[in-house]
Design a protein around this motif. Structure first.
Motif, PDB file in Angstrom:
ATOM      1  N   LEU A   1       0.812  -1.217   0.000  1.00 46.48           N
ATOM      2  CA  LEU A   1       0.000   0.000   0.000  1.00 46.48           C
ATOM      3  C   LEU A   1       0.847   1.270   0.000  1.00 46.48           C
ATOM      4  O   LEU A   1       0.319   2.367  -0.242  1.00 46.48           O
ATOM      5  CB  LEU A   1      -0.925  -0.004   1.222  1.00 46.48           C
ATOM      6  CG  LEU A   1      -1.938  -1.162   1.271  1.00 46.48           C
ATOM      7  CD1 LEU A   1      -2.717  -1.130   2.578  1.00 46.48           C
ATOM      8  CD2 LEU A   1      -2.891  -1.094   0.077  1.00 46.48           C
ATOM      9  N   LEU A   2       2.152   1.152   0.276  1.00 50.16           N
ATOM     10  CA  LEU A   2       3.033   2.316   0.243  1.00 50.16           C
ATOM     11  C   LEU A   2       3.403   2.727  -1.183  1.00 50.16           C
ATOM     12  O   LEU A   2       3.754   3.883  -1.429  1.00 50.16           O
ATOM     13  CB  LEU A   2       4.326   2.019   1.022  1.00 50.16           C
ATOM     14  CG  LEU A   2       4.174   1.722   2.516  1.00 50.16           C
ATOM     15  CD1 LEU A   2       5.519   1.314   3.105  1.00 50.16           C
ATOM     16  CD2 LEU A   2       3.623   2.938   3.249  1.00 50.16           C
ATOM     17  N   ILE A   3       3.324   1.802  -2.133  1.00 47.49           N
ATOM     18  CA  ILE A   3       3.811   2.077  -3.494  1.00 47.49           C
ATOM     19  C   ILE A   3       2.996   3.154  -4.209  1.00 47.49           C
ATOM     20  O   ILE A   3       3.564   4.043  -4.859  1.00 47.49           O
ATOM     21  CB  ILE A   3       3.866   0.770  -4.301  1.00 47.49           C
ATOM     22  CG1 ILE A   3       4.958  -0.130  -3.702  1.00 47.49           C
ATOM     23  CG2 ILE A   3       4.138   1.031  -5.777  1.00 47.49           C
ATOM     24  CD1 ILE A   3       5.023  -1.515  -4.275  1.00 47.49           C
ATOM     25  N   PRO A   4       1.647   3.166  -4.105  1.00 48.11           N
ATOM     26  CA  PRO A   4       0.895   4.230  -4.793  1.00 48.11           C
ATOM     27  C   PRO A   4       1.162   5.631  -4.250  1.00 48.11           C
ATOM     28  O   PRO A   4       0.740   6.615  -4.871  1.00 48.11           O
ATOM     29  CB  PRO A   4      -0.572   3.829  -4.546  1.00 48.11           C
ATOM     30  CG  PRO A   4      -0.534   2.382  -4.243  1.00 48.11           C
ATOM     31  CD  PRO A   4       0.750   2.154  -3.522  1.00 48.11           C
ATOM     32  N   LEU A   5       1.850   5.753  -3.106  1.00 49.53           N
ATOM     33  CA  LEU A   5       2.159   7.064  -2.540  1.00 49.53           C
ATOM     34  C   LEU A   5       3.338   7.725  -3.237  1.00 49.53           C
ATOM     35  O   LEU A   5       3.755   8.826  -2.852  1.00 49.53           O
ATOM     36  CB  LEU A   5       2.463   6.935  -1.044  1.00 49.53           C
ATOM     37  CG  LEU A   5       1.358   6.307  -0.174  1.00 49.53           C
ATOM     38  CD1 LEU A   5       1.812   6.208   1.279  1.00 49.53           C
ATOM     39  CD2 LEU A   5       0.066   7.114  -0.276  1.00 49.53           C
ATOM     40  N   ALA A   6       3.896   7.091  -4.257  1.00 49.96           N
ATOM     41  CA  ALA A   6       5.072   7.603  -4.958  1.00 49.96           C
ATOM     42  C   ALA A   6       4.834   9.005  -5.503  1.00 49.96           C
ATOM     43  O   ALA A   6       3.763   9.328  -6.023  1.00 49.96           O
ATOM     44  CB  ALA A   6       5.448   6.661  -6.105  1.00 49.96           C
ATOM     45  N   ALA A   7       5.849   9.843  -5.366  1.00 48.72           N
ATOM     46  CA  ALA A   7       5.814  11.210  -5.884  1.00 48.72           C
ATOM     47  C   ALA A   7       7.257  11.633  -6.163  1.00 48.72           C
ATOM     48  O   ALA A   7       8.197  11.071  -5.595  1.00 48.72           O
ATOM     49  CB  ALA A   7       5.167  12.154  -4.863  1.00 48.72           C
ATOM     50  N   PRO A   8       7.466  12.628  -7.036  1.00 45.75           N
ATOM     51  CA  PRO A   8       8.838  13.080  -7.319  1.00 45.75           C
ATOM     52  C   PRO A   8       9.544  13.556  -6.059  1.00 45.75           C
ATOM     53  O   PRO A   8       8.912  14.025  -5.108  1.00 45.75           O
ATOM     54  CB  PRO A   8       8.624  14.222  -8.316  1.00 45.75           C
ATOM     55  CG  PRO A   8       7.288  13.953  -8.936  1.00 45.75           C
ATOM     56  CD  PRO A   8       6.466  13.340  -7.845  1.00 45.75           C
ATOM     57  N   GLY A   9      10.847  13.416  -6.035  1.00 37.14           N
ATOM     58  CA  GLY A   9      11.628  13.884  -4.898  1.00 37.14           C
ATOM     59  C   GLY A   9      11.552  12.941  -3.726  1.00 37.14           C
ATOM     60  O   GLY A   9      11.672  11.724  -3.863  1.00 37.14           O
ATOM     61  N   ILE A  10      11.290  13.497  -2.530  1.00 35.44           N
ATOM     62  CA  ILE A  10      11.272  12.697  -1.312  1.00 35.44           C
ATOM     63  C   ILE A  10      10.159  11.662  -1.335  1.00 35.44           C
ATOM     64  O   ILE A  10      10.217  10.642  -0.637  1.00 35.44           O
ATOM     65  CB  ILE A  10      11.121  13.612  -0.068  1.00 35.44           C
ATOM     66  CG1 ILE A  10      11.417  12.841   1.211  1.00 35.44           C
ATOM     67  CG2 ILE A  10       9.742  14.256  -0.053  1.00 35.44           C
ATOM     68  CD1 ILE A  10      12.826  12.372   1.330  1.00 35.44           C
ATOM     69  N   GLY A  11       9.142  11.894  -2.164  1.00 32.76           N
ATOM     70  CA  GLY A  11       8.037  10.942  -2.272  1.00 32.76           C
ATOM     71  C   GLY A  11       8.439   9.603  -2.848  1.00 32.76           C
ATOM     72  O   GLY A  11       7.688   8.627  -2.748  1.00 32.76           O
ATOM     73  N   LEU A  12       9.641   9.498  -3.432  1.00 30.61           N
ATOM     74  CA  LEU A  12      10.127   8.219  -3.939  1.00 30.61           C
ATOM     75  C   LEU A  12      10.518   7.278  -2.811  1.00 30.61           C
ATOM     76  O   LEU A  12      10.714   6.076  -3.029  1.00 30.61           O
ATOM     77  CB  LEU A  12      11.334   8.440  -4.859  1.00 30.61           C
ATOM     78  CG  LEU A  12      11.064   9.202  -6.162  1.00 30.61           C
ATOM     79  CD1 LEU A  12      12.343   9.360  -6.962  1.00 30.61           C
ATOM     80  CD2 LEU A  12      10.001   8.488  -7.000  1.00 30.61           C
ATOM     81  N   ALA A  13      10.628   7.824  -1.585  1.00 30.28           N
ATOM     82  CA  ALA A  13      10.957   6.971  -0.433  1.00 30.28           C
ATOM     83  C   ALA A  13       9.843   5.973  -0.146  1.00 30.28           C
ATOM     84  O   ALA A  13      10.101   4.877   0.365  1.00 30.28           O
ATOM     85  CB  ALA A  13      11.215   7.827   0.803  1.00 30.28           C
TER      86      ALA A  13
END
Length: 426
Positions: free
Chosen positions: A314-326
């Motif tokens: 469930l963490l994978i769809p939270l991806a975003a550029p920059g720090i959101g790639l964590a």
């Protein structure tokens, strides 16, 4: 039924563990370079389709499906044939076929004739070879090793395989960034050739199947393997769980490169690096799998592995550029950890639990459902991505994956500390 000698002339109880076992080292090296090549492909082939041929989301998903479709088409007869044939020559031929298939891509690109249709043929051809190779590989390991060595052997093979999940995508991204995605497939072809060389140097010889066995009905052989899996409560639930979890795993992975390149606008090098980091948990999982199984019990280790594989998705769809790639990096790390622990425990269990004369057919019967769902999941993810957006496809597939650990609570595994050593006599 075929009688198989555990190990050959080189299996004289070497001291110092399997690192002193010459033939295992060669098998290990061959599998390692082949796995690196295969994981270069998982990033390089979609990158070729997207960056060179401007393929759409659905076309890229179909590429992923094509690589796994042979499990549905030829899986069952392949398992029966592997139980009849010497395994090492089968593996060598498969390596050579894969090398030829991937070499055809840069050659076609050089001539200006590369098409998405050719990429599909390459994916199908390599997938068919993989069916035979993986089945033969699973059956060949107990020929080289004694039963007590199988957990260590599986852990080492799983460790290098999960290292390849990190190294392969990273290499693919780096090469694609520096010289173009097509060049990465040249490396892929070379790894399969090197794998064939390692396998050819193994000295242990398998006993031949008796002529009476080779003349048996192929259909009867297939049914015998399927019946064993369906009737066994442990193999049955592990097969269903593997199939269900692969729907979620493959579903989001089939469109992940498209999502990272087109939605998040990442460079190919960063795509390869992120996919590699997402897979890094598998290295840790392979290293600790035998310890977890020994301290917690093999059945409980499977439950722990499933818990790590599911909810963190469930963490994978939270991806975003920059720090959101964590977020996808962390989710992928935990998933890789769970998958590796589960694969080591399940692989050693199947190899010791299943009668050896049935092992090829049992392995491929389980893989038929486990891997057979993969092309369907890839196509489904492609359809959802094309119609509702790639981000939506990833949300749907990771949500499914998060629920799959519940399957292991249906059946006997939840009540045991350790998995049984052999089937209960009926």
């Amino acid at each position: 039924m075929t009688t198989v000698t555990r190990g050959g002339p080189t299996d004289a109880r070497p001291t110092g563990g399997l690192l002193r076992h010459r033939d295992f080292r060669l098998l290990w090296a061959g599998q390692a370079v082949s796995s690196v090549g295969s994981n270069v492909t998982t990033v390089a082939l979609p990158l070729v389709a997207v960056a060179v041929l401007d393929a759409g989301t659905f076309q890229v998903a179909v590429l992923t499906a094509a690589a796994w479709l042979p499990w549905l088409l030829i899986g069952l007869p392949a398992g029966a044939w592997v139980d009849r044939l010497p395994r090492r020559p089968v593996m060598v031929v498969c390596d050579l076929l894969c090398a030829a298939a991937f070499l055809s891509v840069p050659l076609a690109a050089l001539l200006g004739r590369l098409t998405v249709a050719q990429l599909l043929v390459v994916a199908l051809s390599a997938g068919a070879a993989r069916v035979f190779f993986e089945t033969a590989d699973q059956v060949y390991l107990p020929v080289l090793l004694r039963p007590g060595q199988l957990p260590e052997g599986n852990a080492k093979l799983q460790a290098t395989q999960t290292v390849s999940y990190v190294v392969g995508p990273g290499l693919a991204g780096l090469i694609a960034q520096l010289t173009g995605a097509v060049a990465a497939l040249l490396l892929d072809a070379l790894t399969f050739l090197l794998s064939a060389v390692f396998l050819l140097r193994i000295r242990t010889r398998e006993p031949r199947a008796r002529r009476a066995e080779r003349s048996r009905s192929l259909r009867r052989d297939i049914i015998e393997g399927l019946r064993f899996v369906i009737r066994d409560p442990y193999l049955r639930v592990l097969t269903v769980f593997g199939a269900a979890s692969n729907i979620g795993l493959t579903g989001y992975q089939a469109v992940l490169v498209v999502f990272l390149v087109r939605d998040l606008r990442l460079e190919p090098g960063l795509v390869g690096a992120l996919v590699g980091v997402m897979s890094a948990g598998g290295i840790i999982g392979a290293l600790v799998a035998t310890t977890v199984a020994r301290r917690c019990g093999t059945a409980r280790a499977l439950l722990i592995a499933a818990a790590l594989t599911g909810p963190p998705a469930l963490l994978i769809p939270l991806a975003a550029p920059g720090i959101g790639l964590a977020w996808p990096a962390l989710g992928g790390l935990l998933i890789g950890l769970g998958v590796a622990i589960g694969n080591v425990v399940k692989g050693a269990f199947r190899q010791t639990y299943t009668p050896h004369h049935l092992l090829g057919r049992v392995t491929v019967s389980m893989h038929l459902l486990n891997y057979g769902t993969i092309p369907l999941a890839a196509v489904l993810a492609g359809v959802i991505g094309a119609r509702y957006g790639v981000g939506t496809a990833i949300v749907v597939m990771t949500a499914w994956l998060a629920l799959t650990p519940l399957i292991l609570f249906v059946g006997p595994i939840r009540r045991r500390r350790d998995l049984p050593a052999a089937p209960v006599a009926s």
